[in-house]
Scaffold this active site. Structure first.
Site, PDB file in Angstrom:
ATOM      1  N   ASN A 140       0.562  -1.264   0.082  1.00 27.36           N
ATOM      2  CA  ASN A 140      -0.085   0.052  -0.282  1.00 27.36           C
ATOM      3  C   ASN A 140       0.775   1.308  -0.021  1.00 27.36           C
ATOM      4  O   ASN A 140       0.505   2.361  -0.651  1.00 27.36           O
ATOM      5  CB  ASN A 140      -0.976  -0.035   1.255  1.00 27.36           C
ATOM      6  CG  ASN A 140      -1.365   1.165   1.461  1.00 27.36           C
ATOM      7  OD1 ASN A 140      -2.409   1.727   0.995  1.00 27.36           O
ATOM      8  ND2 ASN A 140      -1.130   2.174   2.220  1.00 27.36           N
ATOM      9  N   TYR A 147       4.422   9.877 -10.650  1.00 21.96           N
ATOM     10  CA  TYR A 147       3.505   9.105  -9.977  1.00 21.96           C
ATOM     11  C   TYR A 147       2.991   8.168 -10.619  1.00 21.96           C
ATOM     12  O   TYR A 147       2.848   7.001 -10.335  1.00 21.96           O
ATOM     13  CB  TYR A 147       2.699  10.001  -9.167  1.00 21.96           C
ATOM     14  CG  TYR A 147       1.638   9.131  -8.389  1.00 21.96           C
ATOM     15  CD1 TYR A 147       1.809   8.751  -7.063  1.00 21.96           C
ATOM     16  CD2 TYR A 147       0.283   8.899  -8.716  1.00 21.96           C
ATOM     17  CE1 TYR A 147       0.889   7.946  -6.460  1.00 21.96           C
ATOM     18  CE2 TYR A 147      -0.675   8.336  -8.244  1.00 21.96           C
ATOM     19  CZ  TYR A 147      -0.493   7.917  -6.816  1.00 21.96           C
ATOM     20  OH  TYR A 147      -1.302   7.004  -6.221  1.00 21.96           O
ATOM     21  N   LYS A 186       3.032   3.606 -10.920  1.00 16.23           N
ATOM     22  CA  LYS A 186       1.726   3.092 -10.697  1.00 16.23           C
ATOM     23  C   LYS A 186       1.751   1.802 -11.802  1.00 16.23           C
ATOM     24  O   LYS A 186       1.107   0.750 -11.830  1.00 16.23           O
ATOM     25  CB  LYS A 186       0.527   3.663 -10.394  1.00 16.23           C
ATOM     26  CG  LYS A 186       0.529   4.479  -9.248  1.00 16.23           C
ATOM     27  CD  LYS A 186       0.863   3.586  -8.153  1.00 16.23           C
ATOM     28  CE  LYS A 186       0.903   4.199  -6.476  1.00 16.23           C
ATOM     29  NZ  LYS A 186       1.102   3.208  -5.420  1.00 16.23           N
ATOM     30  N   VAL A 199     -10.143   9.349  -3.323  1.00  9.80           N
ATOM     31  CA  VAL A 199     -10.818   9.245  -1.960  1.00  9.80           C
ATOM     32  C   VAL A 199     -10.308  10.161  -1.106  1.00  9.80           C
ATOM     33  O   VAL A 199      -9.053  10.632  -1.211  1.00  9.80           O
ATOM     34  CB  VAL A 199     -10.947   7.757  -1.459  1.00  9.80           C
ATOM     35  CG1 VAL A 199     -11.606   7.020  -2.515  1.00  9.80           C
ATOM     36  CG2 VAL A 199      -9.453   7.269  -1.426  1.00  9.80           C
ATOM     37  N   THR A 249      -8.251  11.232   1.718  1.00  6.06           N
ATOM     38  CA  THR A 249      -7.365  11.026   2.583  1.00  6.06           C
ATOM     39  C   THR A 249      -6.237  12.365   2.260  1.00  6.06           C
ATOM     40  O   THR A 249      -6.464  12.983   1.595  1.00  6.06           O
ATOM     41  CB  THR A 249      -6.556   9.661   2.022  1.00  6.06           C
ATOM     42  OG1 THR A 249      -5.958  10.006   0.641  1.00  6.06           O
ATOM     43  CG2 THR A 249      -7.417   8.436   2.157  1.00  6.06           C
TER      44      THR A 249
END
Length: 239
Positions: free
Chosen positions: A81, A137, A141, A168, A170
């Site tokens: 994660n 980034y 991924k 989301v 966060t």
């Protein structure tokens, strides 16, 4: 009940995933970047089995993290994660791409591997000859998905999957994020515990199969990527 190791589990989706898995009765080992964060997460999730400390930007401490984790036995599932989105290319590459590669090579082989990716991998640049200077980034991924796909193809005894948790609410996602936060982490809990073996090699969004960038299915690219990481890190254990 399963034994599960989650990297980057002191905040955000990693924390929420760990919290849910612990509530469901699983034995969860957490990971923190610093001793201070480890102490804080022990207070917030006192039922966690262990908290291991490692700065994933440093391959030497990643190796020590793998050693400490292996001392605990073989996990049923490992959730990769941990990730960052604002850093120089080399740091993004080390934390988001190299650390999952090294940990997967060094940890005792679990039954399940879950890699957290992002929809931003689509159309991301990928320059295998200059990963340390060109990784963004999105590129990191995409690299995670190439690693997942290669493992699913090579390790038939492992259920390897990847997930896009969505945009989301966060610390990384920000307060304007529109996607469902609960679905953002329950896909990881499902993939780490009860998802069928038939899901191996697939990419998910909110517990539904999603189509990754077409490059992910390119076996020659998968192999070239693994070869480059092996060259850069001096290891090759993905047989």
């Amino acid at each position: 009940m399963a034994t599960i190791f989650i990297t980057g589990s002191t905040t955000g989706l990693g924390f929420l995933t760990a919290q849910q898995l612990i509530a469901d009765g699983h034995t969860v080992t957490l990971h923190a970047r610093t001793p201070q964060r480890a102490a804080e997460i022990r207070q917030r999730l006192p039922r966690a089995a262990h908290v291991l400390v490692s700065d994933l930007a440093d391959p030497a401490t990643v190796k020590e993290l793998a050693h400490q984790a292996n001392q605990l036995g073989t996990f049923d599932a490992v959730i990769h994660n941990a990730g960052i989105n604002h850093a120089l290319a080399d740091t993004l590459f080390q934390v988001n791409a190299v650390a999952p590669y090294l940990l997967t090579a060094w940890l005792h082989r679990p039954r399940r591997l879950v890699f957290v990716s992002s929809i931003m991998h689509h159309d991301a640049p990928l320059d295998l000859a200059h990963l340390t200077t060109t990784t963004t980034y999105g590129s990191s991924k995409l690299q995670v998905l190439l690693l997942m796909a290669a493992i699913a193809r090579r390790w038939l005894d492992v259920i390897a999957t990847a997930v896009h948790p969505g945009w989301v609410l966060t610390r990384m996602g920000g307060d304007q994020a529109p996607d469902d936060l609960t679905l953002g982490y329950t896909t990881q809990t499902w993939l780490a515990t009860t998802a069928p073996a038939s899901v191996s090699g697939q990419y998910f969004f909110h517990q539904a199969h999603a189509e990754p960038d077409p490059r992910v299915a390119d076996v020659q690219l998968q192999e070239a990527y693994l070869a480059q990481l092996a060259h850069l890190n001096g290891i090759s254990r993905y047989r």
